[in-house]
Scaffold this motif. Structure first.
Motif, PDB file in Angstrom:
ATOM      1  N   PRO A  84       8.413  -3.021 -21.603  1.00  0.00           N
ATOM      2  CA  PRO A  84       9.021  -2.397 -20.425  1.00  0.00           C
ATOM      3  C   PRO A  84      10.194  -1.508 -20.828  1.00  0.00           C
ATOM      4  CG  PRO A  84       8.673  -4.734 -20.055  1.00  0.00           C
ATOM      5  CD  PRO A  84       8.364  -4.477 -21.500  1.00  0.00           C
ATOM      6  N   SER A  85      10.314  -0.395 -20.123  1.00  0.00           N
ATOM      7  CA  SER A  85      11.317   0.602 -20.482  1.00  0.00           C
ATOM      8  C   SER A  85      11.944   1.195 -19.234  1.00  0.00           C
ATOM      9  CB  SER A  85      10.662   1.714 -21.305  1.00  0.00           C
ATOM     10  OG  SER A  85      10.025   1.188 -22.441  1.00  0.00           O
ATOM     11  N   VAL A  86      12.978   1.983 -19.480  1.00  0.00           N
ATOM     12  CA  VAL A  86      13.655   2.702 -18.406  1.00  0.00           C
ATOM     13  C   VAL A  86      13.758   4.170 -18.833  1.00  0.00           C
ATOM     14  CG1 VAL A  86      15.970   2.202 -19.297  1.00  0.00           C
ATOM     15  CG2 VAL A  86      15.666   2.673 -16.881  1.00  0.00           C
ATOM     16  N   VAL A  87      13.527   5.047 -17.874  1.00  0.00           N
ATOM     17  CA  VAL A  87      13.623   6.495 -18.099  1.00  0.00           C
ATOM     18  C   VAL A  87      14.749   7.009 -17.225  1.00  0.00           C
ATOM     19  CG1 VAL A  87      12.432   8.701 -17.959  1.00  0.00           C
ATOM     20  CG2 VAL A  87      11.145   6.638 -18.541  1.00  0.00           C
ATOM     21  N   ILE A  88      15.751   7.615 -17.857  1.00  0.00           N
ATOM     22  CA  ILE A  88      16.919   8.130 -17.147  1.00  0.00           C
ATOM     23  C   ILE A  88      16.883   9.646 -17.214  1.00  0.00           C
ATOM     24  CG2 ILE A  88      19.434   8.115 -17.037  1.00  0.00           C
ATOM     25  CD1 ILE A  88      19.325   5.455 -18.640  1.00  0.00           C
ATOM     26  N   ASP A  89      16.692  10.286 -16.063  1.00  0.00           N
ATOM     27  CA  ASP A  89      16.723  11.753 -15.989  1.00  0.00           C
ATOM     28  C   ASP A  89      18.163  12.197 -15.803  1.00  0.00           C
ATOM     29  OD1 ASP A  89      13.959  12.189 -16.237  1.00  0.00           O
ATOM     30  OD2 ASP A  89      13.659  11.759 -14.118  1.00  0.00           O
ATOM     31  N   LEU A  90      18.547  13.228 -16.557  1.00  0.00           N
ATOM     32  CA  LEU A  90      19.926  13.711 -16.534  1.00  0.00           C
ATOM     33  C   LEU A  90      19.981  15.138 -16.016  1.00  0.00           C
ATOM     34  CD1 LEU A  90      20.939  12.409 -20.079  1.00  0.00           C
ATOM     35  CD2 LEU A  90      21.279  11.271 -17.885  1.00  0.00           C
ATOM     36  N   ASP A  91      21.093  15.460 -15.397  1.00  0.00           N
ATOM     37  CA  ASP A  91      21.317  16.810 -14.890  1.00  0.00           C
ATOM     38  C   ASP A  91      22.726  17.229 -15.290  1.00  0.00           C
ATOM     39  OD1 ASP A  91      20.860  19.179 -13.552  1.00  0.00           O
ATOM     40  OD2 ASP A  91      21.620  18.392 -11.645  1.00  0.00           O
ATOM     41  N   GLY A  92      22.820  18.198 -16.182  1.00  0.00           N
ATOM     42  CA  GLY A  92      24.124  18.689 -16.614  1.00  0.00           C
ATOM     43  C   GLY A  92      24.686  17.981 -17.834  1.00  0.00           C
ATOM     44  N   HIS A  93      23.895  17.185 -18.535  1.00  0.00           N
ATOM     45  CA  HIS A  93      24.357  16.543 -19.770  1.00  0.00           C
ATOM     46  C   HIS A  93      24.311  17.584 -20.887  1.00  0.00           C
ATOM     47  CE1 HIS A  93      24.338  13.782 -23.258  1.00  0.00           C
ATOM     48  NE2 HIS A  93      25.042  13.000 -22.452  1.00  0.00           N
ATOM     49  N   PRO A  94      25.330  17.641 -21.740  1.00  0.00           N
ATOM     50  CA  PRO A  94      25.361  18.687 -22.770  1.00  0.00           C
ATOM     51  C   PRO A  94      24.282  18.567 -23.844  1.00  0.00           C
ATOM     52  CG  PRO A  94      27.205  17.174 -23.035  1.00  0.00           C
ATOM     53  CD  PRO A  94      26.523  16.806 -21.756  1.00  0.00           C
ATOM     54  N   GLU A  95      23.769  17.348 -24.101  1.00  0.00           N
ATOM     55  CA  GLU A  95      22.799  17.161 -25.182  1.00  0.00           C
ATOM     56  C   GLU A  95      21.367  16.951 -24.714  1.00  0.00           C
ATOM     57  OE1 GLU A  95      23.782  14.876 -29.012  1.00  0.00           O
ATOM     58  OE2 GLU A  95      25.115  14.028 -27.491  1.00  0.00           O
ATOM     59  N   PHE A  96      21.173  16.091 -23.716  1.00  0.00           N
ATOM     60  CA  PHE A  96      19.840  15.635 -23.374  1.00  0.00           C
ATOM     61  C   PHE A  96      19.505  15.852 -21.901  1.00  0.00           C
ATOM     62  CE2 PHE A  96      21.470  12.674 -26.682  1.00  0.00           C
ATOM     63  CZ  PHE A  96      20.700  13.132 -27.729  1.00  0.00           C
ATOM     64  N   GLN A  97      18.200  15.967 -21.633  1.00  0.00           N
ATOM     65  CA  GLN A  97      17.721  16.029 -20.257  1.00  0.00           C
ATOM     66  C   GLN A  97      17.121  14.707 -19.817  1.00  0.00           C
ATOM     67  OE1 GLN A  97      15.094  19.388 -19.833  1.00  0.00           O
ATOM     68  NE2 GLN A  97      16.823  20.626 -19.151  1.00  0.00           N
TER      69      GLN A  97
END
Length: 154
Positions: A84-97
């Motif tokens: 089991p995993s978690v997926v975190i979507d980012l908006d405005g992070h300098p390195e990752f989406q």
């Protein structure tokens, strides 16, 4: 296992020595809470990988750690087997989406991100202990093999 620290302003993915080595990363991944746009739980994190590891480690079906570069943006992954995993979507992070993490505390993380007003960093497991039990996905059942049937007498 990845350690997640969460306070009122940020989520920190604390990497062990082996995770740092396999992901070719010197420090932890720090995410401002304002940059988190969506958190999803998944049974198979491998379907969320996109692009190629650069830099990172990939052993198909076993481990994927590091930065994954694609035309859609850069992702950070710490994936072990089919857990089991978690997926975190980012908006405005300098390195990752996107951040993809294998953790059995995904539900606790989702609940903790909804909690407002935490003043100091708290381990996600501690929050799960306060809010209730930590859900665990049952492992595969082993099949019992019977004895082979005796050969017919000729």
């Amino acid at each position: 296992m990845v350690t997640l620290l969460l306070d009122s302003t940020q989520l920190e993915v604390v990497l062990s020595v082996s995770e740092r080595a396999l992901s070719f990363r010197k420090g932890n991944v720090v995410i401002e809470r304002t940059a988190i746009s969506k958190v999803q739980l998944t049974d198979d994190a491998w379907t969320w990988l996109r692009g190629i590891p650069s830099p990172g480690t990939h052993v198909r079906g076993m481990v994927a750690m590091g930065t994954w570069r694609s035309a859609g943006g850069d992702d950070f992954a710490i994936i072990r087997r089919h857990r089991p995993s978690v997926v975190i979507d980012l908006d405005g992070h300098p390195e990752f989406q996107r951040i993809i993490l294998t953790t059995r505390h995904g539900l606790a993380l989702v609940q903790a991100l909804r909690v407002e007003g935490a003043e100091e960093a708290v381990d996600v497991v501690d929050i799960a202990a306060e809010t209730g039990t930590i859900p665990v996905v049952p492992g595969k059942k082993t099949r019992k093999r019977g004895r082979p049937a005796p050969a017919p007498a000729v």
